[in-house]
Motif scaffolding. Structure first.
Motif, PDB file in Angstrom:
ATOM      1  N   ARG A 258     -12.371 -12.264 -18.240  1.00 54.72           N
ATOM      2  CA  ARG A 258     -12.060 -11.184 -17.321  1.00 54.72           C
ATOM      3  C   ARG A 258     -12.731 -11.356 -15.958  1.00 54.72           C
ATOM      4  N   ASP A 331     -11.712  -2.239 -14.254  1.00 51.17           N
ATOM      5  CA  ASP A 331     -11.082  -1.736 -13.030  1.00 51.17           C
ATOM      6  C   ASP A 331     -11.519  -2.555 -11.819  1.00 51.17           C
ATOM      7  N   ARG A 334      -9.754  -5.845 -11.790  1.00 51.07           N
ATOM      8  CA  ARG A 334      -8.363  -5.700 -11.355  1.00 51.07           C
ATOM      9  C   ARG A 334      -8.278  -5.604  -9.834  1.00 51.07           C
ATOM     10  N   THR A 377      -5.399  -5.494 -21.210  1.00 52.65           N
ATOM     11  CA  THR A 377      -4.720  -6.292 -20.200  1.00 52.65           C
ATOM     12  C   THR A 377      -3.221  -6.033 -20.231  1.00 52.65           C
ATOM     13  N   THR A 382      -2.888  -7.955 -15.209  1.00 53.43           N
ATOM     14  CA  THR A 382      -3.829  -7.031 -14.621  1.00 53.43           C
ATOM     15  C   THR A 382      -4.404  -6.139 -15.696  1.00 53.43           C
ATOM     16  N   VAL A 383      -5.353  -5.319 -15.270  1.00 51.25           N
ATOM     17  CA  VAL A 383      -6.071  -4.483 -16.230  1.00 51.25           C
ATOM     18  C   VAL A 383      -5.673  -3.036 -16.043  1.00 51.25           C
TER      19      VAL A 383
END
Length: 389
Positions: A258, A331, A334, A377, A382-383
């Motif tokens: 990540r 977050d 991302r 994910t 993206t998250v």
């Protein structure tokens, strides 16, 4: 017989290499490796194939015999030096005792060579030289000398280990008992059979099978047991640490995948010889570097909302904190991946993983990141995280 002793030599060499592979090397480790390596060399030199090759190379019948006896004497000396380093003490005392051992066994090796030069041993004997020449002047004395020198070292080793085994516990006691067992196998299976066979020759009897058939495998078994006794208490904790390192390295995988794009740390060398702890150290440093890079994207509102949800779900305070930090981190990752500008007022909250030493905090964060549905994910990579507004 050559195969048996070559296998024993290989195992001894491997144990010495494993000990030397450890990053911390001290006189005890070095002397242990030297003793094990010399034991392996004794096996190589005593193999009939090696003896024949040495004799052919030098052109001297039975030249391999004093060579083997000299290496065995050096091995016996290394055992006493190992004992000296094991007992410890002042540097001056250790150095003095080591020099005495070296001087005594150097004299023994010189005596072995001199006696061989004086002896008449023209008939090559690859397996039964000790008994074949048991009544031959000078060879007889040479054989008895090397056996006495070896006996003195092993009996001293056995005595010290027996006394020490009553004072320690755990792996060290197990190792000491294995050393004692290995020494007893050497004393009873190798030395006693050699003495018996030679004495039988002196009295006109033939018990050569004890020297040629019983002694070699017993010596090999004793040396292997002896080596395991030294290696076990020194390598087993290290192996356990490497196993934990491998486990933590894998558990940090979700966290590393990540935050990896945000890390500015140099890529670790992908070398096959790297141990798990070394790989773990690289990953730990890289993750901390990435967390530092992502700090400007940490949104306090995201963390507080996730914390409230976790506490409302009945999760313990510490677990809720880690879960909220995982959501905030997801977050931030991302936002950074989308090349959004940093927050004007990023969170000043300090992650638990940066407050505790070691990898425990990072593993907790990685576990929470992998389990939290809010930090899952999306299909596009993206998250998903709750919006701050």
């Amino acid at each position: 017989m050559s195969l048996v002793v070559y296998v024993a030599a290989g195992v001894c060499t491997l144990t010495a290499a494993l000990l030397l592979r450890r990053p911390r090397r001290n006189p005890l480790t070095v002397s242990t490796c030297a003793a094990i390596a010399l034991g392996a060399l004794v096996f190589v030199c005593s193999a009939p194939l090696t003896l024949a090759a040495v004799n052919d190379l030098t052109g001297i019948p039975n030249f391999g015999a004093p060579l083997t006896y000299s290496v065995l004497s050096a091995y016996s000396c290394s055992l006493l030096i190992l004992l000296v380093n094991w007992r410890g003490g002042s540097r001056a005392r250790v150095r003095r005792m080591v020099l005495r051992c070296v001087a005594a066994y150097s004299a023994l090796i010189v005596a072995i060579v001199v006696l061989f030069v004086l002896a008449d041993a023209r008939t090559e004997r690859l397996r039964d030289l000790d008994t074949y020449y048991a009544n031959t002047p000078y060879v007889r004395e040479m054989v008895v000398l090397y056996l006495l020198g070896h006996s003195a070292a092993t009996l001293a080793m056995c005595g010290v280990c027996v006394r020490w085994s009553h004072e320690v516990t755990g792996l060290l006691r197990t190792g000491l008992r294995l050393i004692v067992l290995g020494v007893l196998l050497d004393v009873l299976g190798f030395q006693a059979t050699k003495y018996t066979a030679i004495t039988a020759r002196w009295t006109g009897h033939d018990l050569d099978f004890l020297s040629t058939t019983v002694a070699p495998p017993m010596a090999s078994l004793g040396a292997l047991t002896f080596s395991v006794g030294f290696v076990l208490p020194r390598l087993l904790p290290a192996l356990a640490a490497q196993r934990r390192g491998l486990r933590d390295h894998r558990r940090l995988g979700p966290l590393w995948s990540r935050v990896r794009p945000a890390s500015t740390a140099p890529e670790p060398p992908d070398a096959w010889w790297q141990l798990p702890l070394e790989r773990l150290q690289w990953r730990e440093v890289s993750i901390h570097d990435a967390l530092l890079s992502l700090a400007p994207y940490f949104d306090e509102r995201v963390r507080e909302r996730a914390l409230g949800d976790a506490l409302g779900a009945g999760r313990p305070a510490h677990e809720a904190r880690i879960a909220a930090e995982a959501v905030m981190l997801a977050d931030a990752a991302r936002r950074a991946a989308a090349q959004e500008p940093p927050l004007a007022a990023p969170s000043r909250h300090r992650l638990h993983a940066t407050e505790v030493p070691g990898t425990g905090g990072l593993v907790e964060l990685a576990t929470a990141l992998a389990r939290s549905p809010l930090a899952a994910t999306d299909p596009d990579g993206t998250v998903s995280a709750p919006s701050p507004g």
